[in-house]
Motif scaffolding. Structure first.
Motif, PDB file in Angstrom:
ATOM      1  N   TRP A   9       0.872  -1.222  -0.051  1.00  0.00           N
ATOM      2  CA  TRP A   9       0.305  -0.279  -0.111  1.00  0.00           C
ATOM      3  C   TRP A   9       0.893   1.124  -0.045  1.00  0.00           C
ATOM      4  O   TRP A   9       2.114   0.948   0.969  1.00  0.00           O
ATOM      5  CB  TRP A   9      -1.106   0.258   1.528  1.00  0.00           C
ATOM      6  CG  TRP A   9      -1.900   0.806   1.004  1.00  0.00           C
ATOM      7  CD1 TRP A   9      -3.331   1.310   0.390  1.00  0.00           C
ATOM      8  CD2 TRP A   9      -1.442   2.627   1.626  1.00  0.00           C
ATOM      9  NE1 TRP A   9      -3.505   2.525   0.528  1.00  0.00           N
ATOM     10  CE2 TRP A   9      -2.559   3.528   1.578  1.00  0.00           C
ATOM     11  CE3 TRP A   9      -0.658   3.360   2.238  1.00  0.00           C
ATOM     12  CZ2 TRP A   9      -3.248   4.364   1.348  1.00  0.00           C
ATOM     13  CZ3 TRP A   9      -0.936   4.163   2.870  1.00  0.00           C
ATOM     14  CH2 TRP A   9      -2.215   4.996   1.991  1.00  0.00           C
ATOM     15  N   SER A  10       0.359   2.309  -1.399  1.00  0.00           N
ATOM     16  CA  SER A  10       1.427   3.624  -1.025  1.00  0.00           C
ATOM     17  C   SER A  10       0.625   4.186  -1.456  1.00  0.00           C
ATOM     18  O   SER A  10      -0.397   4.225  -2.143  1.00  0.00           O
ATOM     19  CB  SER A  10       2.341   3.324  -2.149  1.00  0.00           C
ATOM     20  OG  SER A  10       3.240   4.249  -2.282  1.00  0.00           O
ATOM     21  N   GLY A  11       0.813   5.330  -0.344  1.00  0.00           N
ATOM     22  CA  GLY A  11       0.136   6.341  -0.189  1.00  0.00           C
ATOM     23  C   GLY A  11       0.751   7.818  -1.150  1.00  0.00           C
ATOM     24  O   GLY A  11       0.260   8.896  -1.837  1.00  0.00           O
ATOM     25  N   ALA A  33       8.112 -12.200 -10.049  1.00  0.00           N
ATOM     26  CA  ALA A  33       7.240 -11.785  -9.004  1.00  0.00           C
ATOM     27  C   ALA A  33       6.085 -11.134  -9.958  1.00  0.00           C
ATOM     28  O   ALA A  33       5.863 -10.833 -10.671  1.00  0.00           O
ATOM     29  CB  ALA A  33       8.783 -10.774  -9.008  1.00  0.00           C
ATOM     30  N   VAL A  34       5.537 -10.737  -8.691  1.00  0.00           N
ATOM     31  CA  VAL A  34       3.884 -10.998  -8.667  1.00  0.00           C
ATOM     32  C   VAL A  34       3.263  -9.290  -8.098  1.00  0.00           C
ATOM     33  O   VAL A  34       3.177  -9.341  -6.863  1.00  0.00           O
ATOM     34  CB  VAL A  34       3.373 -11.558  -8.341  1.00  0.00           C
ATOM     35  CG1 VAL A  34       1.761 -10.704  -9.060  1.00  0.00           C
ATOM     36  CG2 VAL A  34       3.590 -12.676  -9.921  1.00  0.00           C
ATOM     37  N   LEU A  35       3.870  -8.108  -9.067  1.00  0.00           N
ATOM     38  CA  LEU A  35       2.975  -6.760  -8.119  1.00  0.00           C
ATOM     39  C   LEU A  35       1.911  -6.597  -7.173  1.00  0.00           C
ATOM     40  O   LEU A  35       0.519  -6.490  -8.620  1.00  0.00           O
ATOM     41  CB  LEU A  35       3.749  -5.906  -8.619  1.00  0.00           C
ATOM     42  CG  LEU A  35       5.164  -5.611  -8.138  1.00  0.00           C
ATOM     43  CD1 LEU A  35       5.556  -4.835  -9.158  1.00  0.00           C
ATOM     44  CD2 LEU A  35       5.183  -4.865  -6.971  1.00  0.00           C
ATOM     45  N   LEU A  36       0.917  -6.862  -6.383  1.00  0.00           N
ATOM     46  CA  LEU A  36      -0.061  -6.999  -5.556  1.00  0.00           C
ATOM     47  C   LEU A  36      -0.703  -5.404  -4.830  1.00  0.00           C
ATOM     48  O   LEU A  36       0.510  -5.203  -3.821  1.00  0.00           O
ATOM     49  CB  LEU A  36      -0.761  -7.785  -5.293  1.00  0.00           C
ATOM     50  CG  LEU A  36      -0.244  -9.262  -6.419  1.00  0.00           C
ATOM     51  CD1 LEU A  36      -0.595 -10.527  -5.322  1.00  0.00           C
ATOM     52  CD2 LEU A  36      -1.389  -8.960  -7.250  1.00  0.00           C
ATOM     53  N   THR A  37      -1.114  -4.901  -5.052  1.00  0.00           N
ATOM     54  CA  THR A  37      -1.789  -3.783  -4.203  1.00  0.00           C
ATOM     55  C   THR A  37      -2.730  -4.570  -2.976  1.00  0.00           C
ATOM     56  O   THR A  37      -2.856  -5.769  -3.197  1.00  0.00           O
ATOM     57  CB  THR A  37      -2.983  -2.409  -5.117  1.00  0.00           C
ATOM     58  OG1 THR A  37      -4.149  -3.053  -5.138  1.00  0.00           O
ATOM     59  CG2 THR A  37      -1.794  -1.518  -5.895  1.00  0.00           C
ATOM     60  N   ALA A  38      -2.733  -3.986  -1.593  1.00  0.00           N
ATOM     61  CA  ALA A  38      -2.789  -4.669  -0.466  1.00  0.00           C
ATOM     62  C   ALA A  38      -5.147  -4.847  -1.063  1.00  0.00           C
ATOM     63  O   ALA A  38      -5.250  -5.746  -0.384  1.00  0.00           O
ATOM     64  CB  ALA A  38      -3.036  -3.468   0.356  1.00  0.00           C
ATOM     65  N   GLU A  40      -5.885  -5.367  -3.891  1.00  0.00           N
ATOM     66  CA  GLU A  40      -6.078  -7.091  -4.727  1.00  0.00           C
ATOM     67  C   GLU A  40      -5.410  -8.147  -4.397  1.00  0.00           C
ATOM     68  O   GLU A  40      -5.269  -9.781  -4.824  1.00  0.00           O
ATOM     69  CB  GLU A  40      -5.067  -7.142  -5.938  1.00  0.00           C
ATOM     70  CG  GLU A  40      -5.210  -5.571  -6.506  1.00  0.00           C
ATOM     71  CD  GLU A  40      -3.958  -5.245  -7.720  1.00  0.00           C
ATOM     72  OE1 GLU A  40      -4.427  -4.789  -8.963  1.00  0.00           O
ATOM     73  OE2 GLU A  40      -2.415  -4.980  -7.280  1.00  0.00           O
ATOM     74  N   PHE A  41      -5.052  -8.235  -2.368  1.00  0.00           N
ATOM     75  CA  PHE A  41      -4.717  -9.308  -1.881  1.00  0.00           C
ATOM     76  C   PHE A  41      -5.392 -10.418  -0.304  1.00  0.00           C
ATOM     77  O   PHE A  41      -5.505  -8.867  -0.287  1.00  0.00           O
ATOM     78  CB  PHE A  41      -3.399  -9.167  -1.644  1.00  0.00           C
ATOM     79  CG  PHE A  41      -2.062 -10.923  -1.426  1.00  0.00           C
ATOM     80  CD1 PHE A  41      -2.064 -11.521  -2.088  1.00  0.00           C
ATOM     81  CD2 PHE A  41      -2.047 -10.780  -0.333  1.00  0.00           C
ATOM     82  CE1 PHE A  41      -1.297 -12.730  -1.878  1.00  0.00           C
ATOM     83  CE2 PHE A  41      -1.559 -11.841   0.417  1.00  0.00           C
ATOM     84  CZ  PHE A  41      -1.717 -12.748  -0.779  1.00  0.00           C
ATOM     85  N   GLY A  42      -5.604 -11.092  -0.843  1.00  0.00           N
ATOM     86  CA  GLY A  42      -6.106 -11.382   0.523  1.00  0.00           C
ATOM     87  C   GLY A  42      -5.411 -13.207   1.075  1.00  0.00           C
ATOM     88  O   GLY A  42      -4.844 -13.883   0.587  1.00  0.00           O
ATOM     89  N   PRO A  43      -5.630 -13.794   2.247  1.00  0.00           N
ATOM     90  CA  PRO A  43      -5.745 -14.912   2.890  1.00  0.00           C
ATOM     91  C   PRO A  43      -5.803 -16.106   1.468  1.00  0.00           C
ATOM     92  O   PRO A  43      -5.039 -16.814   1.737  1.00  0.00           O
ATOM     93  CB  PRO A  43      -6.597 -15.197   3.869  1.00  0.00           C
ATOM     94  CG  PRO A  43      -7.275 -14.226   3.709  1.00  0.00           C
ATOM     95  CD  PRO A  43      -6.971 -13.196   2.998  1.00  0.00           C
ATOM     96  N   GLU A  66      -4.349   2.562   7.828  1.00  0.00           N
ATOM     97  CA  GLU A  66      -5.664   1.008   8.793  1.00  0.00           C
ATOM     98  C   GLU A  66      -6.589   0.668   7.591  1.00  0.00           C
ATOM     99  O   GLU A  66      -7.632   0.626   7.874  1.00  0.00           O
ATOM    100  CB  GLU A  66      -6.550   2.431  10.292  1.00  0.00           C
ATOM    101  CG  GLU A  66      -5.201   1.875  10.514  1.00  0.00           C
ATOM    102  CD  GLU A  66      -5.698   3.135  12.059  1.00  0.00           C
ATOM    103  OE1 GLU A  66      -6.266   2.700  12.689  1.00  0.00           O
ATOM    104  OE2 GLU A  66      -6.190   4.465  11.709  1.00  0.00           O
ATOM    105  N   GLY A  67      -6.786   1.635   6.438  1.00  0.00           N
ATOM    106  CA  GLY A  67      -7.697   1.516   5.617  1.00  0.00           C
ATOM    107  C   GLY A  67      -7.770   0.763   5.000  1.00  0.00           C
ATOM    108  O   GLY A  67      -9.029  -0.205   5.146  1.00  0.00           O
ATOM    109  N   GLU A  68      -7.160   0.021   4.691  1.00  0.00           N
ATOM    110  CA  GLU A  68      -7.016  -1.234   3.367  1.00  0.00           C
ATOM    111  C   GLU A  68      -6.032  -1.990   3.779  1.00  0.00           C
ATOM    112  O   GLU A  68      -6.040  -3.144   3.600  1.00  0.00           O
ATOM    113  CB  GLU A  68      -6.382  -0.222   1.657  1.00  0.00           C
ATOM    114  CG  GLU A  68      -7.336   0.692   0.918  1.00  0.00           C
ATOM    115  CD  GLU A  68      -7.210   1.073  -0.262  1.00  0.00           C
ATOM    116  OE1 GLU A  68      -8.340   1.096  -0.745  1.00  0.00           O
ATOM    117  OE2 GLU A  68      -6.166   1.218  -0.668  1.00  0.00           O
ATOM    118  N   PHE A  69      -4.577  -1.606   3.919  1.00  0.00           N
ATOM    119  CA  PHE A  69      -3.576  -2.744   4.192  1.00  0.00           C
ATOM    120  C   PHE A  69      -3.866  -3.025   5.431  1.00  0.00           C
ATOM    121  O   PHE A  69      -3.746  -4.522   5.840  1.00  0.00           O
ATOM    122  CB  PHE A  69      -2.496  -1.981   4.325  1.00  0.00           C
ATOM    123  CG  PHE A  69      -0.849  -3.146   4.025  1.00  0.00           C
ATOM    124  CD1 PHE A  69      -0.481  -2.878   3.808  1.00  0.00           C
ATOM    125  CD2 PHE A  69      -0.841  -3.417   4.877  1.00  0.00           C
ATOM    126  CE1 PHE A  69       0.423  -4.581   3.535  1.00  0.00           C
ATOM    127  CE2 PHE A  69      -0.107  -4.077   5.708  1.00  0.00           C
ATOM    128  CZ  PHE A  69       0.779  -4.695   4.196  1.00  0.00           C
TER     129      PHE A  69
END
Length: 140
Positions: A9-11, A33-38, A40-43, A66-69
């Protein structure tokens, strides 16, 4: 070939720059390497990867965003036992407390951290970029 998720996650773009360097390090060591934003990813995706690099800047009072990551990471936490992990992120002030706390959380969850989290103040300089590439290579 190992498959590594680089989840961030990047602001301001600083942690995104770090994620790109981690991915470059994975690739230079022969991994995928697979780049994913928070968001786009889950357990449910954890089993598909040999290792994960999580990246999040320090926010507020030295905490994860706190909102996404944070919600994504909290959902992944129960499945981190035995998973090879690397951590990275940028900060604007403070002394890196958020990274130490985050590393402790990962260790408590049973994750196999590949070393200290990579941190940098503001935008990554050459040394931080090199540390990110080294982290990626360790994960590959």
């Amino acid at each position: 070939m190992s498959k590594i998720a680089v989840v961030y996650w990047s602001g301001t773009g600083n942690t995104e720059q770090m994620a790109a360097q981690v991915a470059e390090g994975v690739r230079s060591a022969g991994g995928e390497a697979v780049l994913l934003t928070a968001p786009e990813f889950g357990p449910e995706q954890l089993p598909a990867y040999d290792a994960v690099a999580f990246g999040c800047p320090s926010m507020g009072a030295e905490q994860l965003e706190e909102g996404e990551f944070e919600p994504m990471f909290t959902a992944c936490e129960p499945a981190l036992s035995g998973k090879k992990l690397g951590l990275f992120g940028s900060y604007g002030w403070g002394d890196g407390e958020w990274m130490r706390t985050w590393q402790d959380r990962c260790t408590d969850a049973g994750a196999a951290l590949v070393g200290e989290g990579v941190i940098c103040c503001d935008a990554p300089d050459e040394a931080a970029e090199a540390a990110c590439r080294a982290l990626g290579a360790q994960l590959a």
